[in-house]
Design a protein around this motif. Structure first.
Motif, PDB file in Angstrom:
ATOM      1  N   SER A 138       0.813  -1.225   0.000  1.00 44.51           N
ATOM      2  CA  SER A 138       0.000   0.000   0.000  1.00 44.51           C
ATOM      3  C   SER A 138       0.842   1.269   0.000  1.00 44.51           C
ATOM      4  O   SER A 138       0.650   2.156   0.820  1.00 44.51           O
ATOM      5  CB  SER A 138      -0.953   0.023   1.197  1.00 44.51           C
ATOM      6  OG  SER A 138      -0.196   0.215   2.381  1.00 44.51           O
ATOM      7  N   GLY A 139       1.846   1.317  -0.886  1.00 43.47           N
ATOM      8  CA  GLY A 139       2.494   2.585  -1.217  1.00 43.47           C
ATOM      9  C   GLY A 139       2.922   3.399  -0.010  1.00 43.47           C
ATOM     10  O   GLY A 139       3.627   2.911   0.874  1.00 43.47           O
ATOM     11  N   PHE A 140       2.497   4.640   0.053  1.00 46.11           N
ATOM     12  CA  PHE A 140       2.994   5.566   1.072  1.00 46.11           C
ATOM     13  C   PHE A 140       2.331   5.345   2.423  1.00 46.11           C
ATOM     14  O   PHE A 140       2.744   5.949   3.415  1.00 46.11           O
ATOM     15  CB  PHE A 140       2.695   7.020   0.651  1.00 46.11           C
ATOM     16  CG  PHE A 140       3.680   7.543  -0.357  1.00 46.11           C
ATOM     17  CD1 PHE A 140       4.979   7.070  -0.370  1.00 46.11           C
ATOM     18  CD2 PHE A 140       3.305   8.494  -1.292  1.00 46.11           C
ATOM     19  CE1 PHE A 140       5.880   7.535  -1.295  1.00 46.11           C
ATOM     20  CE2 PHE A 140       4.208   8.974  -2.211  1.00 46.11           C
ATOM     21  CZ  PHE A 140       5.494   8.498  -2.218  1.00 46.11           C
ATOM     22  N   ILE A 141       1.291   4.523   2.489  1.00 43.77           N
ATOM     23  CA  ILE A 141       0.507   4.511   3.740  1.00 43.77           C
ATOM     24  C   ILE A 141       1.354   4.021   4.907  1.00 43.77           C
ATOM     25  O   ILE A 141       1.295   4.584   6.002  1.00 43.77           O
ATOM     26  CB  ILE A 141      -0.754   3.644   3.552  1.00 43.77           C
ATOM     27  CG1 ILE A 141      -1.718   4.388   2.641  1.00 43.77           C
ATOM     28  CG2 ILE A 141      -1.407   3.370   4.882  1.00 43.77           C
ATOM     29  CD1 ILE A 141      -3.067   3.779   2.534  1.00 43.77           C
ATOM     30  N   LEU A 142       2.230   3.040   4.674  1.00 38.76           N
ATOM     31  CA  LEU A 142       3.030   2.526   5.808  1.00 38.76           C
ATOM     32  C   LEU A 142       3.963   3.610   6.354  1.00 38.76           C
ATOM     33  O   LEU A 142       3.904   3.937   7.542  1.00 38.76           O
ATOM     34  CB  LEU A 142       3.814   1.282   5.348  1.00 38.76           C
ATOM     35  CG  LEU A 142       4.647   0.649   6.458  1.00 38.76           C
ATOM     36  CD1 LEU A 142       3.741   0.177   7.581  1.00 38.76           C
ATOM     37  CD2 LEU A 142       5.483  -0.483   5.931  1.00 38.76           C
ATOM     38  N   PRO A 143       4.836   4.235   5.509  1.00 40.81           N
ATOM     39  CA  PRO A 143       5.700   5.283   6.092  1.00 40.81           C
ATOM     40  C   PRO A 143       4.894   6.407   6.740  1.00 40.81           C
ATOM     41  O   PRO A 143       5.264   6.927   7.799  1.00 40.81           O
ATOM     42  CB  PRO A 143       6.515   5.777   4.895  1.00 40.81           C
ATOM     43  CG  PRO A 143       5.942   5.169   3.703  1.00 40.81           C
ATOM     44  CD  PRO A 143       5.150   3.991   4.104  1.00 40.81           C
ATOM     45  N   LEU A 144       3.743   6.736   6.114  1.00 40.32           N
ATOM     46  CA  LEU A 144       2.951   7.831   6.724  1.00 40.32           C
ATOM     47  C   LEU A 144       2.436   7.394   8.085  1.00 40.32           C
ATOM     48  O   LEU A 144       2.455   8.156   9.051  1.00 40.32           O
ATOM     49  CB  LEU A 144       1.776   8.171   5.801  1.00 40.32           C
ATOM     50  CG  LEU A 144       2.145   8.868   4.501  1.00 40.32           C
ATOM     51  CD1 LEU A 144       0.913   9.101   3.662  1.00 40.32           C
ATOM     52  CD2 LEU A 144       2.832  10.179   4.793  1.00 40.32           C
ATOM     53  N   ASN A 145       1.996   6.136   8.164  1.00 35.86           N
ATOM     54  CA  ASN A 145       1.508   5.654   9.462  1.00 35.86           C
ATOM     55  C   ASN A 145       2.605   5.729  10.510  1.00 35.86           C
ATOM     56  O   ASN A 145       2.374   6.157  11.646  1.00 35.86           O
ATOM     57  CB  ASN A 145       1.025   4.196   9.312  1.00 35.86           C
ATOM     58  CG  ASN A 145      -0.483   4.134   9.365  1.00 35.86           C
ATOM     59  OD1 ASN A 145      -1.107   4.993   9.974  1.00 35.86           O
ATOM     60  ND2 ASN A 145      -1.040   3.141   8.721  1.00 35.86           N
ATOM     61  N   ILE A 146       3.811   5.330  10.102  1.00 35.09           N
ATOM     62  CA  ILE A 146       4.919   5.364  11.078  1.00 35.09           C
ATOM     63  C   ILE A 146       5.165   6.802  11.519  1.00 35.09           C
ATOM     64  O   ILE A 146       5.288   7.096  12.717  1.00 35.09           O
ATOM     65  CB  ILE A 146       6.182   4.739  10.437  1.00 35.09           C
ATOM     66  CG1 ILE A 146       5.959   3.247  10.195  1.00 35.09           C
ATOM     67  CG2 ILE A 146       7.391   4.947  11.317  1.00 35.09           C
ATOM     68  CD1 ILE A 146       7.027   2.594   9.366  1.00 35.09           C
ATOM     69  N   CYS A 147       5.197   7.736  10.524  1.00 35.00           N
ATOM     70  CA  CYS A 147       5.449   9.145  10.893  1.00 35.00           C
ATOM     71  C   CYS A 147       4.385   9.630  11.862  1.00 35.00           C
ATOM     72  O   CYS A 147       4.685  10.190  12.928  1.00 35.00           O
ATOM     73  CB  CYS A 147       5.401  10.018   9.633  1.00 35.00           C
ATOM     74  SG  CYS A 147       6.843   9.837   8.614  1.00 35.00           S
ATOM     75  N   VAL A 148       3.115   9.393  11.521  1.00 38.10           N
ATOM     76  CA  VAL A 148       2.037   9.912  12.386  1.00 38.10           C
ATOM     77  C   VAL A 148       2.129   9.248  13.756  1.00 38.10           C
ATOM     78  O   VAL A 148       1.969   9.908  14.794  1.00 38.10           O
ATOM     79  CB  VAL A 148       0.658   9.642  11.721  1.00 38.10           C
ATOM     80  CG1 VAL A 148      -0.457   9.940  12.687  1.00 38.10           C
ATOM     81  CG2 VAL A 148       0.512  10.468  10.476  1.00 38.10           C
TER      82      VAL A 148
END
Lengths: 125, 86, 495, 297
Positions: free
Chosen positions: D267-277
């Motif tokens: 799922s593309g950017f969702i994993l890094p974004l989840n980690i950042c958030v």
């Protein structure tokens, strides 16, 4: 009528909670005001999340490609409420920091008393 | 199921309505924790688990801990916390 | 590929957010201040380009955030009105920032000035987002950001009174955004849409069928009350004088000149784009707006006369001017909305000039806030005195000044609404008289021979430049208010 | 012409103040006005009774407006579509697409995470900025002015070596961290995501901070470091999202690999974004706790 009230139980409870939260704002104590604002926020989120629920459907975790939308509830309100809860935490923390600073200066939690002291320029520190 | 939801909603309203009348501030913080926990259960019943985890961790956990630490900073916990006096 | 200028609204919001995020890393004050002024200057240039390009194109464009079209993904929308408003807001922000860098060092603790600039950047980011957004929930998020940032700016001086007024302001802020979110929740429940265009179609469909009309009226009422509470409108204005008079000179100028206006522009977009004006007139909500507006105009001006402190008097006159805007909105015609937009621009420039000049007058006379002790301070700082005089006269409605243009346009707009014309003209005349009753004595008080002679302090050079620029813009608005009015009318047609 | 000692000519010569009603005050010969400002009119001191009356009037107004609001809302709720109705207007084509096409457009099994971090990611960016703004303003209020006397960080429980609490925390802390990081990492596969996982992590850090006090986390994670971490995560979030917004708006079809649905690295950017958030929420919550217990003493 009673059937309709039972059917709309979440919305009516949310409206009553909103009114109760609105009333606790009346209390002069700062901590009570902050809890009142928290109750108002959570009641709005209850109202918003109840908009997304559909009977007999499960949480929006799709199993495979081409999921049939009639089996899952509406994901939009829970997305909005998820971000809303975080907003209410940050406003609560900001409130508490202000309360500590005010208690340091005026040794009181009663907002009306604090404003009177502040206008007369009586700072403890 | 509907009866349980109605009972929980009534519990919410009772928790919220009792807050202005409680004298000790520590008790208000703990009643607010109960309020958030009931809200977390309601999220589960509304089929939105994300909200349940967040509300439980944030509402019951963090907000109440912040309230209690603020009260301890204001030395309320030493039983001197009738809100009328301060 | 999109023409380049269509990316600018997105770039300006992102630039403001990124600069504010980077601020805590910049430890010293000067580089942080220069970064903020540079960023605001770029925002001003971007907004002017957007205004000009959309003016030339003659139609507004929507900018799709992400890979998904309107009802699914998020969206920005920019047109002539948004461009002009963004240019005016960023221009006022730029002028008030260039003037203030001395009182940052004196008023705010030296370790925390970069955090103060962070909040100023967040304010400009949320202003631009409220002007450009096309989605209700994004509007709610940026309402919260501008609420928290405005409270942080008010408490920057960390005096006891400032923190007490901040917590009061924060309570009204949470109340306002809570009511707004409840309005959005009810509207989402009725229509299932969050973006403004599909919401408009759904609302029109529902009102045509006549189903669920009452929840939509209640939702619009809640949203209007929420935004009125946040923008200091009459019945909910008790937080405003305390908050705006205890902040530093620049921040009180930015707060009363700009932050309140972001909410009003968002309110205008909701009224015109989601619920069309005919619907509002049909639901008689415009009359309620008119009533509260006129109430604000009269009662706030009466209250301002009793004030002894200079800054509190100007803060109460802000509440009165906000009453003008809501009264113009209450006329319910497109001309009324255009007159309200002109009043927003005129008030943004005039009020910021007033606060900046009073700040200089107070600095010159030994930080004495009360009007009586500021007597003769204009002789010590003639430029600030002249700016205050021009601003005061403009708010009293002297021709060839911005205030007169606004009052004339509101009066002109009221002729198109048969019932409210007389009431509006009376209210305008009475409140202009009341304005004169407290601005003229203050002006005379400043120019009278001083009580005891304070050492003459040269007001810093940059404040001079911004005061002169404000005066020029004020006169320009007063002279060319008709062409600006046509531009605004054209912008509202495109909204 | 006006006689020489008329009020107006006196004002021209700057001897009198137009607004002093009390003539006796003006006419003291040496022309020096009294020290304290002559009141425009005797300002009625707010006596207790008057204050009390003003407050009860305010209370009555407040209660009536609250009851009016309650009546308005209840009448509006009665007309709303019924709760749980499958044909309610809110379950329309917008929400159907999030569920039906959500998987192949965002690659996330959890439609809510897909909606938050891909379809409407601009709101979530605003959310993280709200958290950041609140953390900075609490830092602004409660941070130590002078770092010289760093006050000993007394844990909430009075005695330092409360054995029971410390052993309990020593046992449960790793599991809390594991659960929190699981919720963050699996945000796009199972319920949870950046906000809930971050909150769990934050609560775990608070528990550890409360139990172990001074030599605990506040040395390794002082407020400056947590705000620096938050800034970095926000910048990563902004960079990722600016890229996807810009390419989306200009219809550049740059495909981010969606991976195999169900795998962690999908799922593309969702994993890094989840980690950042997740990191932003955890750091901010721990920052709140640290500043409230230790700051500004």
């Amino acid at each position: 009528m009673l059937e309709h009230i039972i059917n709309m139980r979440f919305e009516i409870a949310a409206v009553f909670l909103f009114a109760i939260g609105f009333m606790t704002l009346l209390h002069p104590n700062l901590i009570k005001k902050i809890i009142g604002i928290n109750i108002m926020d959570t009641s709005i989120f209850l109202f918003l999340a109840a908009a997304g629920y559909v009977d007999g459907r499960t949480a929006p975790i799709v199993t495979g490609l081409g999921a049939d939308p009639s089996q899952y509830i509406n994901p939009v309100p829970s997305g909005l409420v998820l971000t809303g809860i975080v907003v209410s935490v940050s406003t609560t923390a900001f409130f508490l920091a202000l309360t500590i600073r005010l208690y340091r200066k005026y040794n009181s939690l009663n907002l009306d008393k604090i404003l009177l002291l502040a206008r007369k320029g009586k700072e403890k520190v | 199921m509907i009866l349980l939801q109605c009972l929980l909603l009534l519990g919410l309203i009772v928790c919220a309505a009792s807050l202005p009348f409680i004298k000790r501030l520590l008790t208000t913080a703990i009643v607010f924790m109960a309020y958030s926990s009931i809200m977390a259960i309601l999220w589960v019943m509304l089929e939105s688990p994300d909200l349940a985890i967040t509300e439980a961790a944030v509402g019951a956990g963090v907000t109440t801990v912040l309230f209690i630490t603020t009260l301890s900073r204001i030395r309320e916990l030493k039983g001197v916390d009738d809100d009328d006096r301060t | 590929m999109l023409p380049f200028y269509q990316n600018l609204p997105f770039f300006s919001i992102m630039l403001a957010m990124l600069v504010s995020i980077v601020c805590p890393l910049v430890k010293r004050t000067r580089p942080c201040y220069n970064l903020t002024v540079l960023a605001t200057a770029m925002l001003f240039i971007f907004s002017v380009i957007v205004a000009i390009c959309t003016g030339l194109q003659g139609e507004s464009f929507t900018y799709q955030l992400g890979h998904f079209p309107a009802p699914w993904g998020n969206e920005l929308r920019a047109g002539v009105l948004e461009g002009i408003m963004a240019a005016c807001f960023t221009g006022v922000m730029l002028l008030s920032l260039t003037g203030g860098h001395q009182d940052f060092e004196s008023d705010i603790e030296n370790g925390k000035q970069n955090l103060y600039f962070l909040m100023i950047n967040l304010l400009s980011a949320s202003l631009l987002a409220q002007v450009y957004t096309n989605d209700m929930f994004t509007g709610y998020v940026f309402l919260e950001i501008s609420g928290i940032a405005a409270c942080a700016v008010v408490m920057a001086t960390q005096t006891g009174l400032a923190i007490a007024c901040t917590i009061r302001y924060m309570i009204f802020n949470s109340l306002g955004s809570g009511l707004f979110l409840l309005g959005v929740a009810i509207l989402y429940r009725c229509t299932g849409q969050l973006l403004m265009e599909p919401l408009h179609n759904a609302v029109m469909l529902l009102s045509a069928q006549g189903s669920m009309v009452w929840p939509m009226i209640v939702s619009l009422g809640l949203m209007t009350v929420g935004l009125a509470a946040k923008s200091g409108q009459f019945p909910f204005h008790s937080w405003l004088p305390g908050a705006h008079s205890n902040a530093t000179t620049t921040s009180s100028a930015i707060l009363s000149g700009l932050v309140l206006k972001g909410y009003i522009i968002f309110e205008i977009k909701i009224i015109v784009r989601v619920f069309s004006l005919e619907l509002l007139r049909q639901w008689h909500l415009t009359d309620i707006l008119f009533l509260f507006g006129v109430g604000g105009m009269i009662i706030a001006s009466l209250r301002a006369r009793k004030e002894e402190q200079a800054k509190r008097m100007i803060a109460f006159s802000t509440v009165a001017q906000i009453g003008y805007i809501y009264a113009a909105l209450g006329l319910g015609t497109k001309l009324g909305i255009a007159a309200a937009c002109f009043q927003v621009i005129a008030h943004a420039f005039t009020k910021t000039m007033l606060f900046a000049s009073v700040g200089t007058l107070i600095d010159v006379s030994g930080h004495e806030k009360r009007l009586h002790y500021l007597r003769g301070s204009a002789r010590r700082a003639p430029l600030a005195g002249a700016a205050f005089t021009l601003g005061g006269l403009s708010l009293c409605g002297l021709p060839l000044l911005a205030g007169f243009g606004a009052k004339y346009l509101i009066a002109n707009a009221s002729f198109y609404n048969r019932y409210l014309t007389v009431a509006m003209l009376l209210a305008l005349a009475f409140s202009s008289l009341l304005n004169a009753l407290y601005y003229l004595p203050a002006i005379i008080n400043f120019w009278m021979p001083p009580l005891e002679d304070y050492p003459v302090v040269r007001s810093d050079r940059s404040r001079r430049f911004s005061l002169i620029a404000f005066m020029i813009v004020n006169v320009a608005l007063g002279v060319w208010f008709v062409p600006i009015m046509n531009l605004l009318l054209h912008g509202i047609e495109l909204l | 012409m006006t006689e020489p000692n008329g009020r107006f000519s006196q004002w021209l010569r700057g001897e009198t103040d137009l607004f002093d009603e009390a003539r006796s005050l003006i006419l003291n010969q040496d022309g020096v006005p009294p020290a304290d400002p002559p009141k425009k009119k005797p300002k009625r001191r707010k006596t207790g009774a008057m204050l009390h009356r003003r407050y009860t009037m305010f209370h009555i107004l407040f209660v009536t407006s609250c009851i009016l609001l309650l009546a308005l809302l209840l009448s509006a709720v009665m007309d709303l579509p019924t709760f749980g109705d499958p044909y309610a207007p809110s379950s329309n084509e917008v929400s159907d697409r999030y569920v039906a096409d959500g998987l192949e457009e965002t690659g996330a099994l959890n439609a809510v995470a897909g909606m938050i971090l891909d379809y409407r990611a601009f709101d979530t960016f605003g959310e993280s900025t709200v958290l950041f703004a609140a953390a900075i303003s609490v830092l602004f209020l409660l941070q130590h002015r002078t770092d010289s006397h760093r006050h000993a960080f007394a844990p909430v429980t009075t005695n330092e070596n409360d054995l029971i609490l410390q052993t309990a925390v020593r046992i449960s802390f790793p599991f809390i961290l594991m659960f929190g990081s699981y919720v963050v990492l699996n945000g796009h596969l199972s319920p949870g995501g950046g906000f809930s996982g971050g909150a769990v992590l934050g609560a775990g850090l608070i528990l550890y901070g409360a139990a172990f006090g001074r030599e605990g986390l506040s040395e390794k994670l002082p407020p400056e470091r947590t705000s620096r971490i938050t800034v970095i995560c926000l910048l990563i979030y902004a960079a990722l999202k600016c890229f996807s917004f810009f390419t989306g708006a200009n219809h550049m079809a740059i495909e981010i690999p969606k991976g195999i649905p169900g795998a962690i690295l999908s799922s593309g950017f969702i994993l890094p974004l989840n980690i950042c958030v997740g990191i932003i929420v955890a750091c901010t919550i721990f920052n709140f706790f640290l500043l409230i217990t230790e700051g500004d003493d």
